[in-house]
Design a protein around this motif. Structure first.
Motif, PDB file in Angstrom:
ATOM      1  N   THR A  74       0.834  -1.208   0.000  1.00 40.48           N
ATOM      2  CA  THR A  74       0.000   0.000   0.000  1.00 40.48           C
ATOM      3  C   THR A  74       0.864   1.251   0.000  1.00 40.48           C
ATOM      4  N   ARG A  75       0.554   2.175  -0.896  1.00 41.98           N
ATOM      5  CA  ARG A  75       1.252   3.457  -0.957  1.00 41.98           C
ATOM      6  C   ARG A  75       0.555   4.415   0.007  1.00 41.98           C
ATOM      7  N   ILE A  76       1.330   5.060   0.855  1.00 39.17           N
ATOM      8  CA  ILE A  76       0.743   5.876   1.916  1.00 39.17           C
ATOM      9  C   ILE A  76       0.984   7.362   1.672  1.00 39.17           C
ATOM     10  N   VAL A  77      -0.102   8.115   1.688  1.00 39.72           N
ATOM     11  CA  VAL A  77      -0.033   9.571   1.561  1.00 39.72           C
ATOM     12  C   VAL A  77      -0.486  10.180   2.878  1.00 39.72           C
ATOM     13  N   VAL A  78       0.403  10.913   3.525  1.00 38.07           N
ATOM     14  CA  VAL A  78       0.022  11.623   4.732  1.00 38.07           C
ATOM     15  C   VAL A  78      -0.837  12.817   4.317  1.00 38.07           C
ATOM     16  N   LEU A  79      -1.993  12.954   4.951  1.00 36.52           N
ATOM     17  CA  LEU A  79      -2.903  14.069   4.690  1.00 36.52           C
ATOM     18  C   LEU A  79      -3.248  14.670   6.042  1.00 36.52           C
ATOM     19  N   THR A  80      -2.599  15.795   6.362  1.00 38.41           N
ATOM     20  CA  THR A  80      -2.688  16.305   7.719  1.00 38.41           C
ATOM     21  C   THR A  80      -2.778  17.821   7.721  1.00 38.41           C
ATOM     22  N   ALA A  89       9.650  15.330   7.475  1.00 38.17           N
ATOM     23  CA  ALA A  89      10.825  14.476   7.330  1.00 38.17           C
ATOM     24  C   ALA A  89      10.660  13.122   8.018  1.00 38.17           C
ATOM     25  N   PRO A  90      10.220  13.083   9.293  1.00 39.58           N
ATOM     26  CA  PRO A  90      10.020  11.775   9.933  1.00 39.58           C
ATOM     27  C   PRO A  90       9.033  10.892   9.179  1.00 39.58           C
ATOM     28  N   ALA A  91       7.967  11.497   8.649  1.00 42.33           N
ATOM     29  CA  ALA A  91       6.966  10.706   7.928  1.00 42.33           C
ATOM     30  C   ALA A  91       7.536  10.119   6.648  1.00 42.33           C
ATOM     31  N   MET A  92       8.282  10.910   5.894  1.00 43.02           N
ATOM     32  CA  MET A  92       8.846  10.414   4.644  1.00 43.02           C
ATOM     33  C   MET A  92       9.899   9.342   4.918  1.00 43.02           C
ATOM     34  N   ARG A  93      10.672   9.529   5.967  1.00 44.16           N
ATOM     35  CA  ARG A  93      11.688   8.525   6.299  1.00 44.16           C
ATOM     36  C   ARG A  93      11.060   7.250   6.830  1.00 44.16           C
ATOM     37  N   ALA A  94       9.842   7.372   7.356  1.00 40.38           N
ATOM     38  CA  ALA A  94       9.138   6.193   7.866  1.00 40.38           C
ATOM     39  C   ALA A  94       8.455   5.403   6.755  1.00 40.38           C
ATOM     40  N   GLY A  95       8.488   5.945   5.538  1.00 43.86           N
ATOM     41  CA  GLY A  95       7.944   5.181   4.416  1.00 43.86           C
ATOM     42  C   GLY A  95       6.800   5.801   3.658  1.00 43.86           C
ATOM     43  N   ALA A  96       6.382   7.023   4.025  1.00 46.22           N
ATOM     44  CA  ALA A  96       5.304   7.668   3.281  1.00 46.22           C
ATOM     45  C   ALA A  96       5.748   7.944   1.848  1.00 46.22           C
ATOM     46  N   ALA A  97       4.812   7.822   0.918  1.00 43.44           N
ATOM     47  CA  ALA A  97       5.101   8.110  -0.488  1.00 43.44           C
ATOM     48  C   ALA A  97       4.671   9.516  -0.864  1.00 43.44           C
ATOM     49  N   VAL A 121       6.596  10.148  -6.137  1.00 48.00           N
ATOM     50  CA  VAL A 121       6.678  10.711  -4.799  1.00 48.00           C
ATOM     51  C   VAL A 121       5.994  12.069  -4.840  1.00 48.00           C
ATOM     52  N   LEU A 122       5.171  12.348  -3.849  1.00 48.09           N
ATOM     53  CA  LEU A 122       4.344  13.554  -3.880  1.00 48.09           C
ATOM     54  C   LEU A 122       4.557  14.377  -2.626  1.00 48.09           C
ATOM     55  N   LEU A 123       4.955  15.653  -2.812  1.00 50.30           N
ATOM     56  CA  LEU A 123       5.132  16.558  -1.684  1.00 50.30           C
ATOM     57  C   LEU A 123       4.435  17.876  -1.971  1.00 50.30           C
TER      58      LEU A 123
END
Length: 213
Positions: A74-80, A89-97, A121-123
């Protein structure tokens, strides 16, 4: 069909996202989670293509959830919320795409889901700025001395890598650095070779997860 799971502790947010995403011909929402633990359980059971993940949740927060889901397809996108810039940075290093904020335009969110599902990769611009700032600070030790980088990238190659991580095309990189597009292509090839990655997506992931910029 892109199968999406929504994880957010606010029912109104989940309902709004579901209503909009379900209007898309190529996207379907397969489930909703109200906390991180439920998100982990549903990812394992439903195997969605994309997980939209809030960071501030009860039981198990977003970063802990990312840690539990390491290695899943599963590809994970943080939406916050925008206030969570320090968590990029912590989220991307933890594996967020990807990392987006809740004030994102709905059409941009849909495009983001499609892009991440396609391997990109989406930022969000603010998130990219936060990542680059973190990358610069991570290269400086507590005594102010520069910490050696884990790669042999030149300064210009670092600039190119930072722009790749920000989602820029070769043409946009050329315009940013005031060089020929052909020169950018050479730099990109060198970056991929030195990092030992196959494509721009992997290079971008490497950049954000290792604080390079």
């Amino acid at each position: 069909m892109i199968r999406v799971l929504i994880a957010d502790d606010h029912p109104v947010v989940r309902q709004g996202l579901r209503t909009f995403l379900d209007l898309q011909d190529d996207i379907t929402v397969v489930g909703e989670a109200g906390d991180g633990a439920e998100a982990v359980e549903l990812v394992e059971r439903l195997t969605p293509d994309v997980l939209l993940l809030d960071l501030k949740m009860p039981v198990l927060d977003g970063l802990a959830t990312l840690g539990r889901l390491t290695g899943t397809a599963t590809r994970i996108v943080v939406l916050t919320s925008v206030s969570d810039r320090a968590d990029v940075a912590p989220a991307m290093r933890a594996g967020a795409a990807g990392f987006l904020y809740k004030d994102v335009d709905p059409s941009a969110l849909v495009q983001g889901v499609r892009a991440v599902h396609g391997g990109q990769v989406l930022l969000a611009p603010e998130a990219a700025e936060a990542m680059l700032a973190d990358g610069r600070s991570s290269q400086t030790g507590q005594n102010g001395n520069t910490v050696p980088a884990p790669t042999s990238l030149t300064e210009r190659e670092r600039e190119v890598l930072a722009l790749i991580a920000a989602g820029c095309s070769n043409r946009e990189i050329a315009r940013n650095l005031a060089v020929a597009e052909k020169t950018v292509k050479t730099h990109v090839s060198n970056v991929l070779m030195k990092l030992g990655v196959q494509d721009r997506t992997q290079a971008a992931l490497y950049a954000v997860r290792h604080g390079l910029g």
